[in-house]
Design an enzyme around this catalytic site. Sequence first.
Site, short mmCIF file in Angstrom:
data_model
loop_
_atom_site.label_atom_id
_atom_site.label_comp_id
_atom_site.label_asym_id
_atom_site.label_seq_id
_atom_site.Cartn_x
_atom_site.Cartn_y
_atom_site.Cartn_z
N ARG A 117 -23.44 -1.91 -13.20
CA ARG A 117 -22.13 -1.36 -13.96
C ARG A 117 -21.86 -1.99 -15.22
O ARG A 117 -21.40 -3.16 -15.05
CB ARG A 117 -21.23 -1.09 -12.86
CG ARG A 117 -20.01 -0.44 -13.49
CD ARG A 117 -18.83 -0.15 -12.36
NE ARG A 117 -17.77 0.30 -13.19
CZ ARG A 117 -16.42 -0.49 -13.49
NH1 ARG A 117 -16.20 -1.43 -12.43
NH2 ARG A 117 -15.48 0.05 -14.06
N HIS A 161 -13.38 -0.15 -20.82
CA HIS A 161 -13.03 -1.19 -20.10
C HIS A 161 -12.02 -2.15 -20.88
O HIS A 161 -12.23 -3.08 -21.30
CB HIS A 161 -13.98 -2.20 -19.53
CG HIS A 161 -13.89 -2.92 -18.20
ND1 HIS A 161 -14.29 -2.86 -17.01
CD2 HIS A 161 -12.65 -3.89 -17.88
CE1 HIS A 161 -13.96 -3.78 -16.11
NE2 HIS A 161 -12.81 -4.31 -16.84
N ASN A 335 -11.84 -0.33 -7.16
CA ASN A 335 -11.83 -1.58 -7.59
C ASN A 335 -10.93 -2.50 -6.40
O ASN A 335 -9.67 -2.13 -6.33
CB ASN A 335 -11.35 -1.94 -8.99
CG ASN A 335 -12.49 -1.46 -10.12
OD1 ASN A 335 -13.32 -0.86 -9.77
ND2 ASN A 335 -12.10 -1.90 -11.03
C1 BG6 Z 1 -10.56 -6.40 -12.58
C2 BG6 Z 1 -11.10 -6.10 -13.83
O1 BG6 Z 1 -9.33 -5.91 -12.41
O2 BG6 Z 1 -10.35 -7.96 -12.18
C3 BG6 Z 1 -11.88 -7.27 -14.55
O3 BG6 Z 1 -11.64 -5.01 -13.64
C4 BG6 Z 1 -11.63 -8.58 -14.14
O4 BG6 Z 1 -12.14 -7.02 -15.79
C5 BG6 Z 1 -11.20 -8.88 -12.68
O5 BG6 Z 1 -12.38 -9.51 -14.70
C6 BG6 Z 1 -10.44 -10.28 -12.55
O6 BG6 Z 1 -9.09 -10.33 -13.29
P1 BG6 Z 1 -8.29 -11.35 -13.79
O7 BG6 Z 1 -6.92 -10.75 -14.24
O8 BG6 Z 1 -8.10 -12.26 -12.91
O9 BG6 Z 1 -8.92 -11.72 -15.20
#
Ligand code: BG6
Length: 491
Positions: A117, A161, A335
């Site tokens: 993905r 994204h 997610n």
């Molecule tokens: C997810 C996102 O919510 O969390 C990703 O879709 C991200 O892009 C991942 O890398 C980790 O989040 P963060 O806020 O700790 O960088």
Amino acid sequence: MFSGFSRRHFAKLTGLSAFFGLAATPAKPADGDARPAAERHAPFPFPNDFVWGTATSSYQIEGAVNEDGRGRSIWDTFAHTPGKIEDGSNADRANDHYHRYKEDVGLIRDLGVKAYRFSIAWPRVFPEGSGAANPKGLDFYNRLVDELLNNGIEPYATLYHWDLPQALQDRVGGWQSSDTSKAFGDYAGYVAERLSDRVKNIFTLNEAGRFLNFGYGWGIDAPGLKLPLGELNQARHHVVLAHGLAVQAIRAKARAGTKVGPAENIAACVPAFDTPEHVRAAEMATRELNAGFLGVILEGKYTDGFLEFNGKDAPKFTAEELKIIGAKNDFVGLNIYAPQFYIAASDRKPGWSVLPIPASFPHMNSEWLKVGPEVIYWAPRLAAKVWDIDTIYISENGTSSEDKLGPDGKVYDLDRIMYLRNYLSQLQRATSEGVPVKGYFLWSLMDNFEWIFGFEKRFGVYRVDFETQARVAKLSASFFRDVVARNGIGV
Ligand code: BG6
């Protein structure tokens, strides 16, 4: 004396494991079974056609921000604004994936997964957000898709994204305007028409709840706005409208059979403990707490609770818009990282309550990432029940870890393995009970630009040295490869 001995003993053991070079070698079964992993029976199997994959996103890995006509995105602007990114970095270069995608596809192949993905950077395809397309921008994804297919890996593309074209932010206020929803629909149709001969699965928006609340409500993410509730809700409505318009455009322009759905960070509810009352309460909470995104997408209407709660700040909408927003999806991507709400039954209206989470609740290397493996069982089970969904993908799951390179040049990320082992056990519990989860995408393939944390937080199963761009498999890559090869867990 004793503690001295045990420390030395411990040091010795650590040294020994480093000497034997455990990391990055395929895991060997402890019982001496020499058969290849795929032939070893896993006592906790996943369904035969279960899809295993990894995930990344464009801004976090591509770099090459000024190449081949790419326009600026709101994240370029935000990351270059002093004080916004914790380590003062930006993603101008990131993983240099734009130039190294062939090597990175090799890393995916080495995990044994058959799906990947990735996201498409809108400003590469439409540098101004709408209007004239930049064919060179889409060419990159043509090359990537071909490379994936040549390696037996099925591409799953995400259209958004978070890297909104800066031009749209400047011209119409980004998600504050329904012009952005329309532009997104056009962009979705353009991409689908050109890639759907090879890309069969398309995610529309990644984590609408996150990018909207963090970017337009709390000012933490790009574009850094703190809108009052009424304006935020209106922007929220434009986001779900964008999803609906994209579904419509994809159905109109893509090859027949192309599948489409959202990838949402569902407000993940878990019953306080497993009794029918708490489970029922968690179902009701799941519906209400997701009413602004998943709910309206899957029901084609805002719940009474949502409209009542927001009162004069509720979004303005038309019946026609709700019809577009509620267009049927082929799948729902969830997610799932941490339990967000523990729910208990309540005698008082609305029949459920959110329990306070103690400060002592354990978390991973990212403070927000609470360890609650049962969430990956409950969130899809509750979602499937509440909205009668028949196909769910875990579109992201994973964790950060300290991920220090050891003196032997390897990374023993045992906390990540602990996390994945527990979460995957709970996911297996879900599939074995018939919860319709059809696939799992591990976040993330490799360390990358972690938004406001810059390069300080690492989520990959491959470690990246951002100076040299060297990629090194962590021990968790071996763990995951073994799970994928056996399509199950346990020995
Ligand atoms: C997810 C996102 O919510 O969390 C990703 O879709 C991200 O892009 C991942 O890398 C980790 O989040 P963060 O806020 O700790 O960088």
